[in-house]
Structure formats: structure tokens, C-alpha cells
Design a protein around this motif. Structure first.
Motif, mmCIF file in Angstrom:
data_model
loop_
_atom_site.group_PDB
_atom_site.id
_atom_site.type_symbol
_atom_site.label_atom_id
_atom_site.label_comp_id
_atom_site.label_asym_id
_atom_site.label_seq_id
_atom_site.Cartn_x
_atom_site.Cartn_y
_atom_site.Cartn_z
ATOM 1 N N ARG A 1 0.835 -1.210 0.000
ATOM 2 C CA ARG A 1 0.000 0.000 0.000
ATOM 3 C C ARG A 1 0.870 1.261 0.000
ATOM 4 O O ARG A 1 1.998 1.247 0.510
ATOM 5 N N PRO A 2 0.316 2.386 -0.495
ATOM 6 C CA PRO A 2 1.024 3.660 -0.362
ATOM 7 C C PRO A 2 1.120 4.036 1.119
ATOM 8 O O PRO A 2 0.133 3.891 1.862
ATOM 9 N N LEU A 3 2.282 4.492 1.552
ATOM 10 C CA LEU A 3 2.481 4.783 2.976
ATOM 11 C C LEU A 3 2.194 6.249 3.309
ATOM 12 O O LEU A 3 2.533 6.738 4.373
ATOM 13 N N SER A 4 1.532 6.918 2.368
ATOM 14 C CA SER A 4 1.228 8.343 2.554
ATOM 15 C C SER A 4 -0.099 8.558 3.270
ATOM 16 O O SER A 4 -0.492 9.700 3.504
ATOM 17 N N LYS A 5 -0.816 7.489 3.569
ATOM 18 C CA LYS A 5 -2.145 7.669 4.192
ATOM 19 C C LYS A 5 -2.401 6.589 5.232
ATOM 20 O O LYS A 5 -1.806 5.505 5.180
ATOM 21 N N HIS A 6 -3.281 6.902 6.178
ATOM 22 C CA HIS A 6 -3.692 5.929 7.182
ATOM 23 C C HIS A 6 -4.859 5.097 6.654
ATOM 24 O O HIS A 6 -5.703 5.599 5.925
#
Lengths: 203, 203
Positions: B157-162
Motif C-alpha cells: 500500500r502507499p504509505l502516505s495515508k492511514h
């Protein structure tokens, strides 16, 4: 019928039995009145969950009052957000910072007392449908307010509204009186893995 | 110094020591990235708590996407409320009712699949900062979606969001991957005392 179809048919028959059992169970639930709710435990989510009930209530046009007993270093997302609802939400940040930040027992006691007096007003005000006393448990745990006085008041509370009290270490005199208690258990916490407090999650 | 003053002075000195210890602890927390959050357990508050983080995020101007995997008989306060935020919040009620209400395994699977496809879009969309996959754990528990596929996607997953996943019976393959897990334990539940589901509290 294929194997999958047979599986599905069995599944569907089982679900019908569950549905019937649930309908019976629900028919036995007839009581309705304001609940005393306690969110306690060491895990994360006690206040967030209370705020989630607040927006659920506002969504129904119910009026919500929140008193925060411990301020910390808050400039919080929820405060920014709730300030957009002056008609349906009263948000009072009354507590001082954490006791280790104030380092002033007398000031902590005075702030907690003022917060409790305001809490009583909101609880007794017939306009309010849902009251959140955020982190009151901490203040009670530290004997910054006397548990006996708070419990005596709550025993005679108006039953027309819900009251949710949050904070770890809820005292037994309070939990005995409560209708709904969730214990928030910490299974994994990002702080312990070296993460900072982050926007949206912690504040 | 009176007895009370001496007590307070001792208290204040102890708080200073706690404050210093906490400052040291906080200095060690330096990581910052999107967290994978799991709310599980039998207790009440898993979804409310996710909604509380949603409003916290919106309060910071962060964009939130919610996918509900199980619809129930919802006309809910949160849905009424969130619909007022078309710019900062996408609220998708994609699931069918509870499996015992649909009694149609094939339909449950198709609905869960559509909800997961939409979830992936929201997770991959750089505009979104916080994604809630409400009751996904139930769908995974019932093998309505395959856990392996979901976990493989979340690993990359992209680690820019929760991302917050709710629902009882979270699978170990998911909790191993998670950064933050709270177990919501039921201590007292009003249903067991004969209370109906009530506005603001349950829906």
C-alpha cells in the motif's frame, strides 16, 4: 446443483435460522432511556469513539455537549471540526494540561472542579441529548475530584440523555452504575514502535 | 507549610520527574508514515472510533474515504452527518445487509468484491489521506473475500495515508501487518440488559 451451489444453499439455510434467532432476541429488547457509557482501558480510541457517537447524534439533530477534563497540548482536529457546529455542539476545553505538565496540584483541583460544575449544568440542561465527559476517569483516578460526589450526582441524573465518560482506570463505583462499558485493550501501539503522534490518528 | 501544602509540593516534584521521563520518551519517537490500524474485538465502539478519527482528519483538512462492507438496516446518524461533506469525505455504503438477512451467498460475494475494488481505488488515489474499511474483518472472517489477496495488496500500500479496518475477529495475517491494533472488549452491553438499539449510541 454444483458443489458451490450446494454450499451456498446450505449457507443460505443456516443464515435463515440465524435471522430468526436474532429477530427473537431483538423482540426481547424493549427498554429505552439515556445510557451511562464508560470507555476505559489502556488502548487507543476511547475519546475518538465518543466523538464518533457525537457526530452520529448530530446527524440525528440531537444536541451534544463535550467537556474535556485534560487538555494536553491540544490543537486538535476534532476541535477544529466541532467548532463548525455552534448550534448542535458545545465543546468546552476546561481542564488544565496533564498533571505532569501543570505541576500544580491546587490548580489541577480548581480546573477539575470548574469542569465538573459545567458538566452538571450540561447534564441538567434539557436542551442537551448527549454529554461526553472526556478523560473524567483520569481526574477521578488521581482523586482530583471525589468519586463519591460524582457518582451520587450520576445516580440521580436525568434519564432523557446519554452520558459517556472516557479515560483509563475507571473506578468501580462508576462502572457499577454504568449501562455500557467498553474496555479498550492495547494490542499494538505505534508509539512503542517509535512512531510520533500523527494528525488524524492521535490529534 | 501546612500538611496539604506539603502534599502538593511532593505531588508537584513527582510530576516534574514524570514530565522529564515523558519528554525523553517522546524524543525517541521519530517515525512518521501512514499507519495500518485495526479495530477488533466483541465490544462496542470499533466503527464509532474510526468515525472519530475521520472527523479529526477532516478538521485538519485531510480527505477521508469510508467504505462500509456491511450495511445492516442502516439509516444512520453518521451517514446523515457525513453527507454534508462532499468535498472532504466519500462515504460508500457498498455491502449488502448482514449475511443472515441477505441469505444469498453469491450476492454477498459479489457485493464484497465490488466494495474491495472501490476500496483499492480510494487507497491508491493520492487525494485521500485516511481510508476506513468498515466491517471488512467480518467479510474476511466469513471468507467472503480471500484474506491472502487483501493482505498482499496492503503489504504494497502507499504509505502516505492511514488505513483503518474495523470488525470483530480480525485475522492474524492482517494483525501481523498492522501498526496499531485496539481490541474492544465488551464489559457491559445494554442489549443484554434488554435495551433496544438507540439513536446516537448504536446508529
Amino acid at each position: 446443483m454444483t458443489g458451490t451451489e450446494a454450499d451456498h444453499a446450505r449457507h443460505n439455510a443456516r443464515m435463515l435460522r440465524i435471522q430468526q434467532a436474532r429477530a427473537k432476541m431483538q423482540a426481547r429488547r424493549t427498554l429505552e432511556r439515556g445510557l451511562l457509557i464508560v470507555h476505559t482501558g489502556n488502548g487507543k480510541g476511547k475519546s475518538s469513539s465518543a466523538f464518533g457517537m457525537a457526530i452520529r447524534s448530530i446527524g440525528w439533530g440531537m444536541k451534544v455537549g463535550i467537556v474535556q477534563y485534560v487538555k494536553g497540548s491540544w490543537e486538535t482536529g476534532e476541535k477544529n471540526f466541532f467548532h463548525a457546529y455552534p448550534d448542535l455542539l458545545t465543546f468546552e476545553v476546561m481542564g488544565e494540561g496533564f498533571t505532569w505538565d501543570t505541576q500544580d496540584r491546587a490548580r489541577d483541583i480548581a480546573a477539575a472542579r470548574a469542569a465538573w460544575e459545567r458538566s452538571k449544568e450540561l447534564i441538567l440542561d434539557p436542551d442537551y441529548d448527549f454529554i461526553i465527559l472526556d478523560e473524567l476517569n483520569i481526574v477521578l483516578r488521581d482523586d482530583t475530584l471525589p468519586i463519591g460526589e460524582i457518582v451520587d450526582f450520576l445516580k440521580d441524573r436525568p434519564l432523557s440523555k446519554h452520558i459517556c465518560i472516557t479515560g483509563r482506570n475507571a473506578k468501580p463505583a462508576l462502572t457499577e452504575l454504568a449501562d455500557l462499558i467498553t474496555e479498550f485493550g492495547e494490542v499494538k501501539h505505534p508509539f512503542k514502535a517509535g512512531f510520533k503522534a500523527q494528525k488524524g490518528v492521535e490529534y
